[in-house]
Design a protein around this motif. Sequence first.
Motif, PDB file in Angstrom:
ATOM      1  N   ARG A   5       0.822  -1.215   0.000  1.00  0.00           N
ATOM      2  CA  ARG A   5       0.000   0.000   0.000  1.00  0.00           C
ATOM      3  C   ARG A   5       0.859   1.269   0.000  1.00  0.00           C
ATOM      4  O   ARG A   5       0.532   2.244  -0.678  1.00  0.00           O
ATOM      5  N   ALA A   6       1.986   1.273   0.733  1.00  0.00           N
ATOM      6  CA  ALA A   6       2.847   2.464   0.756  1.00  0.00           C
ATOM      7  C   ALA A   6       3.553   2.645  -0.588  1.00  0.00           C
ATOM      8  O   ALA A   6       3.872   3.775  -0.975  1.00  0.00           O
ATOM      9  N   GLU A   7       3.790   1.544  -1.300  1.00  0.00           N
ATOM     10  CA  GLU A   7       4.384   1.628  -2.647  1.00  0.00           C
ATOM     11  C   GLU A   7       3.362   2.185  -3.622  1.00  0.00           C
ATOM     12  O   GLU A   7       3.704   2.981  -4.515  1.00  0.00           O
ATOM     13  N   VAL A   8       2.112   1.780  -3.463  1.00  0.00           N
ATOM     14  CA  VAL A   8       1.031   2.306  -4.294  1.00  0.00           C
ATOM     15  C   VAL A   8       0.922   3.816  -4.091  1.00  0.00           C
ATOM     16  O   VAL A   8       0.831   4.582  -5.054  1.00  0.00           O
ATOM     17  N   CYS A   9       0.944   4.244  -2.829  1.00  0.00           N
ATOM     18  CA  CYS A   9       0.818   5.674  -2.532  1.00  0.00           C
ATOM     19  C   CYS A   9       2.000   6.483  -3.059  1.00  0.00           C
ATOM     20  O   CYS A   9       1.852   7.649  -3.425  1.00  0.00           O
ATOM     21  N   GLY A  10       3.178   5.875  -3.105  1.00  0.00           N
ATOM     22  CA  GLY A  10       4.378   6.578  -3.546  1.00  0.00           C
ATOM     23  C   GLY A  10       4.608   6.549  -5.049  1.00  0.00           C
ATOM     24  O   GLY A  10       5.507   7.224  -5.558  1.00  0.00           O
ATOM     25  N   LEU A  11       3.781   5.797  -5.780  1.00  0.00           N
ATOM     26  CA  LEU A  11       3.965   5.667  -7.231  1.00  0.00           C
ATOM     27  C   LEU A  11       3.627   6.976  -7.942  1.00  0.00           C
ATOM     28  O   LEU A  11       2.595   7.592  -7.690  1.00  0.00           O
ATOM     29  N   GLN A  12       4.525   7.410  -8.846  1.00  0.00           N
ATOM     30  CA  GLN A  12       4.312   8.635  -9.613  1.00  0.00           C
ATOM     31  C   GLN A  12       4.230   8.299 -11.100  1.00  0.00           C
ATOM     32  O   GLN A  12       4.714   7.255 -11.545  1.00  0.00           O
TER      33      GLN A  12
END
Length: 375
Positions: A197-204
Amino acid sequence: MATVKKIEYESGKKTWQVRWREDGKQRMKNFTRAKDANDFKVSIEASQRDGTYVSPSKMLVTEYFEKWLSYKKSSLSDKTYSSYESTTAAMGEVIGKIQLQKLTVTDIESLYNDLRADGLSGTSCNYYHRILKQSLKQALKDRLIQFNPADLAQPIPKDKFKAEIIHPDMVKTFLSYFSGAEIETAVYLSLFLGLRRAEVCGLQWHDINFRTRVITVRRTLHYKEGEYFHLPTKSKQTRQIPFTLGVAKKLKEEIRSQAKFRKHFAESYVKNKYVCVHRNGMQFIPEYVSHSYTNIKGPAFGNIRYHDLRHTAATLMLYHGADIKTVSAILGHSSITITGDIYLHALEDMKRTAIDALDQYMETSDKIVQFKRSV
């Protein structure tokens, strides 16, 4: 050199006093038995000769935890420090009032049993064990204790982990609950690419290459005390994940959706580079993703956590022929062993399926087939 002096009082009471020098200062300790005094004298002299001498201290375990956390703070992320702080606080409630030098293996094992009795999982108890062992290792280096009792303590066995997954036949039904939701794209990224989930939020958006259909996972996004901040991925490594035409379609729908809401909110729209955002353009935080997911998922999927979407992605890849090394790389595990341990059930099922497929080469009736030997 230590000395033992016998002291007799008018009352008839006798005391044996051991005296020795430490850092230029005179130290002393009283005993009620001569044997104990002499044993202590021998111990002091031996430890001073071989460099293992530890100065007597009444420091409590909870006081040492505070000192250790202060020492560790600069080398830890905010998230890890917070975890260490809460863990030592929980242990301190049980063993905190014990003097550090008097902490025993029995004290530590009793701590683990108490934590387990209070409902803490075996996995969490093992985490507590690692933190305690690490902190006491520093105490040993600092000559505050003569040995590390956590080295000898028996940790609680880890719980056998079996990931909850969405059955392949139910994936489309599951996705229907999130149609049009703010977190729909986030769900797709975790369910089909295994992103945390934190990787999803950090994806640009610049992490996505639509021509090669590859996503580069570079960072995680977090939020604390009113501030957003980035951290590396859990494995501290960047990884590249290919994505399907279906995921590409969903990402392009997200681009069109953001363009529509950018026009709707006009000047109040928050402009940034993140893939997963609220209607007003503000980026997601991990806690929001989990909370929103829990409120949206259907009752048939009550036991499926957001993190289980990642487990579902891995299991589906394994069932459809991906080798474990490839799945490990996609998930970003630091070791292929971790992947094997987590998805052991899926691998065992695959072995059974592969073996059962060999039945087609066998005679299924009771009649024994005779083959002529060719010469």
